[in-house]
Write an enzyme that holds these catalytic residues in place. Structure first.
Site, PDB file in Angstrom:
ATOM      1  N   SER A  92      13.906  75.240 -56.387  1.00  0.00           N
ATOM      2  CA  SER A  92      12.507  74.981 -56.734  1.00  0.00           C
ATOM      3  C   SER A  92      11.914  75.940 -57.752  1.00  0.00           C
ATOM      4  CB  SER A  92      11.649  74.988 -55.474  1.00  0.00           C
ATOM      5  OG  SER A  92      11.802  73.769 -54.789  1.00  0.00           O
ATOM      6  N   THR A 162      23.529  66.641 -44.463  1.00  0.00           N
ATOM      7  CA  THR A 162      24.379  66.930 -43.319  1.00  0.00           C
ATOM      8  C   THR A 162      25.809  67.040 -43.816  1.00  0.00           C
ATOM      9  OG1 THR A 162      24.830  64.603 -42.803  1.00  0.00           O
ATOM     10  CG2 THR A 162      22.862  65.607 -41.793  1.00  0.00           C
ATOM     11  N   TYR A 198       3.746  70.839 -49.177  1.00  0.00           N
ATOM     12  CA  TYR A 198       4.799  70.929 -50.190  1.00  0.00           C
ATOM     13  C   TYR A 198       5.598  69.636 -50.207  1.00  0.00           C
ATOM     14  CZ  TYR A 198       8.365  73.429 -52.925  1.00  0.00           C
ATOM     15  OH  TYR A 198       9.229  73.860 -53.910  1.00  0.00           O
ATOM     16  N   SER A 199       5.750  69.049 -51.379  1.00  0.00           N
ATOM     17  CA  SER A 199       6.490  67.793 -51.518  1.00  0.00           C
ATOM     18  C   SER A 199       7.277  67.805 -52.810  1.00  0.00           C
ATOM     19  CB  SER A 199       5.536  66.591 -51.508  1.00  0.00           C
ATOM     20  OG  SER A 199       6.251  65.392 -51.772  1.00  0.00           O
ATOM     21  N   ASN A 200       8.594  67.739 -52.695  1.00  0.00           N
ATOM     22  CA  ASN A 200       9.446  67.688 -53.887  1.00  0.00           C
ATOM     23  C   ASN A 200       9.168  66.452 -54.729  1.00  0.00           C
ATOM     24  OD1 ASN A 200      11.385  70.050 -53.605  1.00  0.00           O
ATOM     25  ND2 ASN A 200      11.580  69.114 -51.596  1.00  0.00           N
ATOM     26  N   THR A 340       9.901  80.442 -54.594  1.00  0.00           N
ATOM     27  CA  THR A 340      11.199  80.419 -53.932  1.00  0.00           C
ATOM     28  C   THR A 340      11.971  79.200 -54.405  1.00  0.00           C
ATOM     29  OG1 THR A 340      10.179  79.246 -52.085  1.00  0.00           O
ATOM     30  CG2 THR A 340      10.400  81.640 -51.887  1.00  0.00           C
ATOM     31  N   GLY A 341      13.285  79.246 -54.248  1.00  0.00           N
ATOM     32  CA  GLY A 341      14.113  78.125 -54.654  1.00  0.00           C
ATOM     33  C   GLY A 341      15.307  77.961 -53.741  1.00  0.00           C
TER      34      GLY A 341
END
Length: 392
Positions: A92, A162, A198-200, A340-341
């Site tokens: 991110s 997963t 927070y939403s990508n 942050t990422g």
């Protein structure tokens, strides 16, 4: 992209919080101590490895020059150590680059942050109560749009986040429209502008707006506007490339955030992150970018103020979110601008003082352990406050 938080439901800085309503700039940051001795930072890096991180690398750029340190291994199979010039997936941190490009376009009069999504991408955001006619570009960049996060979709998580799903689908190519469509299977998290989450998906859409406004992909615009002028030679926006360029380390995940047998997740199709988190860089390049951005070299004054105009995060009182950038108060009261990422196998942080003169970029090559906050505290709060732990 923040897949670590999606998987483990931890790191409460960003994803499960509500918005305090004031849209006001943060208070003036406290002056940071001048760092000439980075022993505490090196100690925090070593502590991260002792906690289970395979390897770590950090580079600091301040008025005294450039300092780097590494700890642990970059390859669990060969034992190869990490290196200061390792390239890694920055997740991110991509969002700061995307926000910067959109702000440059605003400064050029080509877009307005008050434009709606529907103005640029008519009909893209609709269904299940989602409505792009009511969502502005500013709300996308600030995560106040209410658009759901596609990485939280159960089917997406099962398919890509997963171990069994990743083994089968790590090389799948996804289009931005497909990612947005996954998000829009769900109702909005809240009405636009009334809360924060927070939403990508917000930044996938922002990348699409860049392409519509310029006729070139977000990757091309980041390259021509930021990577090339700043000579970020280790930085790239991969399209269709599944490997991390060398020099680089491997990246490891346990998928559910627990301590277990790590799986090598280095190679993957970055289209699963798109403009929310696809980029690759190294610590020195990230330092250069964030120093230039906060130092006023990339944006005019008005857009720089927009960048730093933040909203509060109710469950993270020491963090406020701006446009692809966070204002964070550390344990000693020092403020840093940071992001942050997290992406599978890679945990990164970049931070800088408000004038861009003291910058740090950090990467862990695993996604289930380690304390990045301890590294930031060690660097910016000073060795006297954060003594290094003795090495084993």
């Amino acid at each position: 992209m923040r897949v670590r938080t999606v998987l483990a439901s931890t790191t409460a800085l960003l994803l499960t919080t509500a918005l305090a309503t004031a849209f006001t700039p943060p208070t003036a940051p406290a002056p940071a101590p001048t760092a000439t001795d980075h022993a505490a930072t090196a100690g925090a890096l070593e502590a991260a490895v002792r906690s289970g991180v395979p390897g770590a690398t950090v580079t600091v750029r301040d008025t005294h020059g450039i300092w780097s340190a590494t700890a642990g291994t970059g390859d669990l199979r060969t034992g190869k150590p990490r290196a200061p010039d390792d390239r890694y997936r920055v997740g991110s941190l991509t969002k700061t680059f995307v926000a910067t490009v959109l702000l440059q376009l605003e400064a050029e009069g080509r877009v307005s942050l008050d434009d709606t999504v529907d103005k640029w991408l008519p009909g893209l955001v609709e269904g299940h109560g989602n409505d792009g006619r009511r969502i502005t570009l500013r709300q996308l960049l600030r995560h106040t749009s209410g658009i759901p996060d596609y990485t939280a979709d159960p089917d997406f998580r099962a398919r890509y986040l997963t171990e069994d799903g990743f083994r089968q689908h790590r090389y799948d190519t996804l289009t931005p429209r497909q990612l947005v469509a996954i998000a829009l299977r769900h109702a909005p998290d809240f009405a636009p502008g009334t809360s924060w989450r927070y939403s990508n998906t917000n930044y996938v859409i922002a990348g699409m707006v860049i392409e519509k406004a310029t006729g070139r992909s977000y990757a091309t615009e980041i390259t021509r506007r930021l990577i090339e002028p700043l000579r970020l030679t280790a930085t790239s926006v991969p399209v269709g490339k599944t490997e991390v360029p060398r020099p680089s380390s491997r990246a490891y995940s346990t998928f559910d955030g627990s301590v277990g047998e790590p799986y090598d997740v280095t190679d993957l199709d970055p289209s699963l992150a798109a403009a929310s988190g696809a980029m690759i860089s190294d610590s020195a390049d990230l330092d250069r970018f964030y120093a230039a951005l906060l130092g006023g070299r990339l944006l005019p004054a008005r857009q720089s103020r927009e960048l730093r105009t933040t909203v509060a995060i109710a469950e993270a009182p020491d963090v406020r979110y701006g446009l692809g950038l966070m204002d964070r108060r550390l344990s000693c009261g020092v403020h840093v601008w940071t992001h942050t990422g997290d992406i599978l196998g890679s945990t990164s942080v970049a931070a800088t003082t408000s004038d861009g003169r003291h910058t740090l970029a950090l990467n862990f090559d695993g996604d289930w352990a380690g304390d990045t906050t301890a590294v930031l505290d060690a660097e910016y709060c000073g060795a006297a406050d954060r003594p290094a732990r003795p090495s084993n």
